[in-house]
Write a protein that holds these residues in place. Structure first.
Motif, PDB file in Angstrom:
ATOM      1  N   ARG A   1      -4.622   0.192  -4.062  1.00 19.56           N
ATOM      2  CA  ARG A   1      -5.810  -0.585  -3.674  1.00 19.56           C
ATOM      3  C   ARG A   1      -6.513  -1.133  -4.923  1.00 19.56           C
ATOM      4  O   ARG A   1      -6.847  -2.320  -4.988  1.00 19.56           O
ATOM      5  CB  ARG A   1      -6.777   0.305  -2.888  1.00 19.56           C
ATOM      6  N   ASP A   2      -6.723  -0.280  -5.904  1.00 21.97           N
ATOM      7  CA  ASP A   2      -7.460  -0.679  -7.105  1.00 21.97           C
ATOM      8  C   ASP A   2      -6.720  -1.724  -7.924  1.00 21.97           C
ATOM      9  O   ASP A   2      -7.346  -2.487  -8.654  1.00 21.97           O
ATOM     10  CB  ASP A   2      -7.772   0.555  -7.967  1.00 21.97           C
ATOM     11  N   GLN A   3      -5.396  -1.766  -7.812  1.00 16.51           N
ATOM     12  CA  GLN A   3      -4.596  -2.748  -8.564  1.00 16.51           C
ATOM     13  C   GLN A   3      -4.071  -3.861  -7.664  1.00 16.51           C
ATOM     14  O   GLN A   3      -3.299  -4.705  -8.100  1.00 16.51           O
ATOM     15  CB  GLN A   3      -3.405  -2.036  -9.233  1.00 16.51           C
ATOM     16  N   TYR A   4      -4.478  -3.865  -6.408  1.00 20.32           N
ATOM     17  CA  TYR A   4      -3.933  -4.812  -5.429  1.00 20.32           C
ATOM     18  C   TYR A   4      -4.072  -6.267  -5.890  1.00 20.32           C
ATOM     19  O   TYR A   4      -3.125  -7.047  -5.759  1.00 20.32           O
ATOM     20  CB  TYR A   4      -4.605  -4.612  -4.068  1.00 20.32           C
ATOM     21  N   GLU A   5      -5.221  -6.616  -6.446  1.00 21.83           N
ATOM     22  CA  GLU A   5      -5.422  -7.997  -6.901  1.00 21.83           C
ATOM     23  C   GLU A   5      -4.440  -8.373  -8.010  1.00 21.83           C
ATOM     24  O   GLU A   5      -4.010  -9.523  -8.093  1.00 21.83           O
ATOM     25  CB  GLU A   5      -6.863  -8.239  -7.344  1.00 21.83           C
ATOM     26  N   ASP A   6      -4.075  -7.391  -8.848  1.00 26.49           N
ATOM     27  CA  ASP A   6      -3.074  -7.652  -9.897  1.00 26.49           C
ATOM     28  C   ASP A   6      -1.726  -7.990  -9.269  1.00 26.49           C
ATOM     29  O   ASP A   6      -1.042  -8.911  -9.710  1.00 26.49           O
ATOM     30  CB  ASP A   6      -2.931  -6.441 -10.829  1.00 26.49           C
ATOM     31  N   PHE A   7      -1.346  -7.249  -8.221  1.00 23.31           N
ATOM     32  CA  PHE A   7      -0.088  -7.554  -7.527  1.00 23.31           C
ATOM     33  C   PHE A   7      -0.175  -8.936  -6.880  1.00 23.31           C
ATOM     34  O   PHE A   7       0.765  -9.725  -6.964  1.00 23.31           O
ATOM     35  CB  PHE A   7       0.221  -6.486  -6.461  1.00 23.31           C
ATOM     36  N   LYS A   8      -1.303  -9.238  -6.229  1.00 21.76           N
ATOM     37  CA  LYS A   8      -1.489 -10.533  -5.581  1.00 21.76           C
ATOM     38  C   LYS A   8      -1.435 -11.678  -6.601  1.00 21.76           C
ATOM     39  O   LYS A   8      -0.899 -12.745  -6.310  1.00 21.76           O
ATOM     40  CB  LYS A   8      -2.826 -10.590  -4.822  1.00 21.76           C
ATOM     41  N   ASP A   9      -2.002 -11.442  -7.799  1.00 24.33           N
ATOM     42  CA  ASP A   9      -1.971 -12.460  -8.859  1.00 24.33           C
ATOM     43  C   ASP A   9      -0.542 -12.860  -9.208  1.00 24.33           C
ATOM     44  O   ASP A   9      -0.294 -13.980  -9.635  1.00 24.33           O
ATOM     45  CB  ASP A   9      -2.699 -11.970 -10.113  1.00 24.33           C
ATOM     46  N   PHE A  10       0.391 -11.935  -9.057  1.00 22.56           N
ATOM     47  CA  PHE A  10       1.806 -12.220  -9.323  1.00 22.56           C
ATOM     48  C   PHE A  10       2.541 -12.656  -8.057  1.00 22.56           C
ATOM     49  O   PHE A  10       3.762 -12.765  -8.041  1.00 22.56           O
ATOM     50  CB  PHE A  10       2.500 -10.999  -9.939  1.00 22.56           C
ATOM     51  N   GLY A  11       1.794 -12.871  -6.968  1.00 27.50           N
ATOM     52  CA  GLY A  11       2.382 -13.357  -5.727  1.00 27.50           C
ATOM     53  C   GLY A  11       3.053 -12.286  -4.890  1.00 27.50           C
ATOM     54  O   GLY A  11       3.774 -12.590  -3.943  1.00 27.50           O
ATOM     55  N   ALA A  12       2.829 -11.017  -5.220  1.00 29.33           N
ATOM     56  CA  ALA A  12       3.511  -9.922  -4.535  1.00 29.33           C
ATOM     57  C   ALA A  12       2.679  -9.362  -3.388  1.00 29.33           C
ATOM     58  O   ALA A  12       1.453  -9.451  -3.398  1.00 29.33           O
ATOM     59  CB  ALA A  12       3.825  -8.807  -5.524  1.00 29.33           C
ATOM     60  N   GLU A  13       3.365  -8.782  -2.421  1.00 34.00           N
ATOM     61  CA  GLU A  13       2.715  -8.080  -1.320  1.00 34.00           C
ATOM     62  C   GLU A  13       3.080  -6.601  -1.415  1.00 34.00           C
ATOM     63  O   GLU A  13       4.199  -6.256  -1.771  1.00 34.00           O
ATOM     64  CB  GLU A  13       3.166  -8.655   0.029  1.00 34.00           C
ATOM     65  N   VAL A  14       2.108  -5.753  -1.109  1.00 29.03           N
ATOM     66  CA  VAL A  14       2.300  -4.300  -1.107  1.00 29.03           C
ATOM     67  C   VAL A  14       2.348  -3.815   0.340  1.00 29.03           C
ATOM     68  O   VAL A  14       1.517  -4.209   1.159  1.00 29.03           O
ATOM     69  CB  VAL A  14       1.141  -3.590  -1.854  1.00 29.03           C
ATOM     70  N   ILE A  15       3.328  -2.963   0.636  1.00 32.55           N
ATOM     71  CA  ILE A  15       3.487  -2.399   1.974  1.00 32.55           C
ATOM     72  C   ILE A  15       3.694  -0.894   1.829  1.00 32.55           C
ATOM     73  O   ILE A  15       4.602  -0.459   1.119  1.00 32.55           O
ATOM     74  CB  ILE A  15       4.700  -3.014   2.706  1.00 32.55           C
ATOM     75  N   GLY A  16       2.844  -0.126   2.505  1.00 32.33           N
ATOM     76  CA  GLY A  16       3.000   1.325   2.518  1.00 32.33           C
ATOM     77  C   GLY A  16       3.603   1.764   3.840  1.00 32.33           C
ATOM     78  O   GLY A  16       3.233   1.244   4.890  1.00 32.33           O
ATOM     79  N   ILE A  17       4.539   2.726   3.780  1.00 34.17           N
ATOM     80  CA  ILE A  17       5.223   3.190   4.987  1.00 34.17           C
ATOM     81  C   ILE A  17       5.237   4.717   5.018  1.00 34.17           C
ATOM     82  O   ILE A  17       5.631   5.362   4.048  1.00 34.17           O
ATOM     83  CB  ILE A  17       6.680   2.668   5.047  1.00 34.17           C
ATOM     84  N   SER A  18       4.795   5.262   6.139  1.00 36.47           N
ATOM     85  CA  SER A  18       4.926   6.700   6.395  1.00 36.47           C
ATOM     86  C   SER A  18       5.190   6.904   7.873  1.00 36.47           C
ATOM     87  O   SER A  18       5.128   5.955   8.655  1.00 36.47           O
ATOM     88  CB  SER A  18       3.669   7.463   5.969  1.00 36.47           C
ATOM     89  N   SER A  19       5.443   8.140   8.249  1.00 37.95           N
ATOM     90  CA  SER A  19       5.736   8.421   9.658  1.00 37.95           C
ATOM     91  C   SER A  19       4.464   8.643  10.474  1.00 37.95           C
ATOM     92  O   SER A  19       4.537   8.952  11.662  1.00 37.95           O
ATOM     93  CB  SER A  19       6.671   9.624   9.779  1.00 37.95           C
ATOM     94  N   ASP A  20       3.293   8.467   9.848  1.00 39.25           N
ATOM     95  CA  ASP A  20       2.035   8.623  10.566  1.00 39.25           C
ATOM     96  C   ASP A  20       1.890   7.571  11.665  1.00 39.25           C
ATOM     97  O   ASP A  20       2.485   6.495  11.601  1.00 39.25           O
ATOM     98  CB  ASP A  20       0.851   8.497   9.597  1.00 39.25           C
ATOM     99  N   SER A  21       1.045   7.880  12.638  1.00 41.50           N
ATOM    100  CA  SER A  21       0.801   6.979  13.760  1.00 41.50           C
ATOM    101  C   SER A  21      -0.061   5.784  13.332  1.00 41.50           C
ATOM    102  O   SER A  21      -0.705   5.811  12.277  1.00 41.50           O
ATOM    103  CB  SER A  21       0.076   7.734  14.874  1.00 41.50           C
ATOM    104  N   VAL A  22      -0.085   4.770  14.178  1.00 40.69           N
ATOM    105  CA  VAL A  22      -0.939   3.604  13.950  1.00 40.69           C
ATOM    106  C   VAL A  22      -2.399   4.052  13.859  1.00 40.69           C
ATOM    107  O   VAL A  22      -3.145   3.619  12.979  1.00 40.69           O
ATOM    108  CB  VAL A  22      -0.747   2.553  15.075  1.00 40.69           C
ATOM    109  N   ALA A  23      -2.822   4.966  14.732  1.00 40.88           N
ATOM    110  CA  ALA A  23      -4.207   5.463  14.731  1.00 40.88           C
ATOM    111  C   ALA A  23      -4.540   6.149  13.403  1.00 40.88           C
ATOM    112  O   ALA A  23      -5.621   5.941  12.841  1.00 40.88           O
ATOM    113  CB  ALA A  23      -4.425   6.425  15.889  1.00 40.88           C
ATOM    114  N   SER A  24      -3.613   6.921  12.882  1.00 42.24           N
ATOM    115  CA  SER A  24      -3.812   7.589  11.596  1.00 42.24           C
ATOM    116  C   SER A  24      -3.942   6.546  10.481  1.00 42.24           C
ATOM    117  O   SER A  24      -4.816   6.651   9.607  1.00 42.24           O
ATOM    118  CB  SER A  24      -2.640   8.532  11.309  1.00 42.24           C
ATOM    119  N   HIS A  25      -3.065   5.537  10.509  1.00 43.47           N
ATOM    120  CA  HIS A  25      -3.120   4.457   9.505  1.00 43.47           C
ATOM    121  C   HIS A  25      -4.454   3.705   9.580  1.00 43.47           C
ATOM    122  O   HIS A  25      -5.019   3.337   8.554  1.00 43.47           O
ATOM    123  CB  HIS A  25      -1.968   3.473   9.702  1.00 43.47           C
TER     124      HIS A  25
END
Length: 151
Positions: free
Chosen positions: A54-78
């Protein structure tokens, strides 16, 4: 089968944080991607990792990248996790562990804990870096360096 550097990111579908259908084909091959698998929402290491992304998200966006996190948690938990820590990126629910299996993410701790692995793909969908470490905070600089190297 385990993904390796040089492989293409496989196509997959899942429910996102808002319960909407996410199709990887909408992003693969269109922009650089950072896809990170983590064990569980609201645990110390996973919270540290998510907040660091989250804190570096804008740095990733500046390079045109997207960040995706994946876990087995439910949608409600996410949803709760995203709201609590103001996470600006996509979280996907992999409750049946199909995506984890597709990528070949190993389990850690005698198979009790899902592994923590980050994949970085270029804008053709080719994996350029894989970082497998339970040290949550180390994933962000490694991923950012790989994305920066694409420029």
């Amino acid at each position: 089968m385990e993904l390796k550097v040089g492989d293409k990111i496989p196509n997959f579908t899942a429910k996102d944080t808002n319960g909407n259908d996410f199709n990887s084909q909408d992003l693969i091959g269109k922009k650089p991607l950072v896809i990170y698998f983590y064990p569980k929402d609201n645990t110390p290491g996973c919270t540290t990792q998510a907040c660091s992304f989250r804190d570096q998200y804008e740095d990733f966006k500046d390079f045109g990248a997207e960040v995706i996190g994946i876990s087995s948690d439910s949608v409600a938990s996410h949803q709760k996790f995203t709201q609590q820590f103001k996470l600006p990126f996509i979280l996907l629910s992999d409750s049946d562990k199909k995506i984890r299996t597709l990528f070949g993410v190993p389990s850690n701790l005698f198979g009790l804990l899902s592994g923590r692995v980050t994949y970085v793909a270029d804008n053709t969908g080719t994996v350029i870096m894989i970082f497998d470490s339970m040290k949550a905070k180390n994933h962000i600089p490694k991923a950012l360096d790989a994305i920066r190297g694409l420029q």
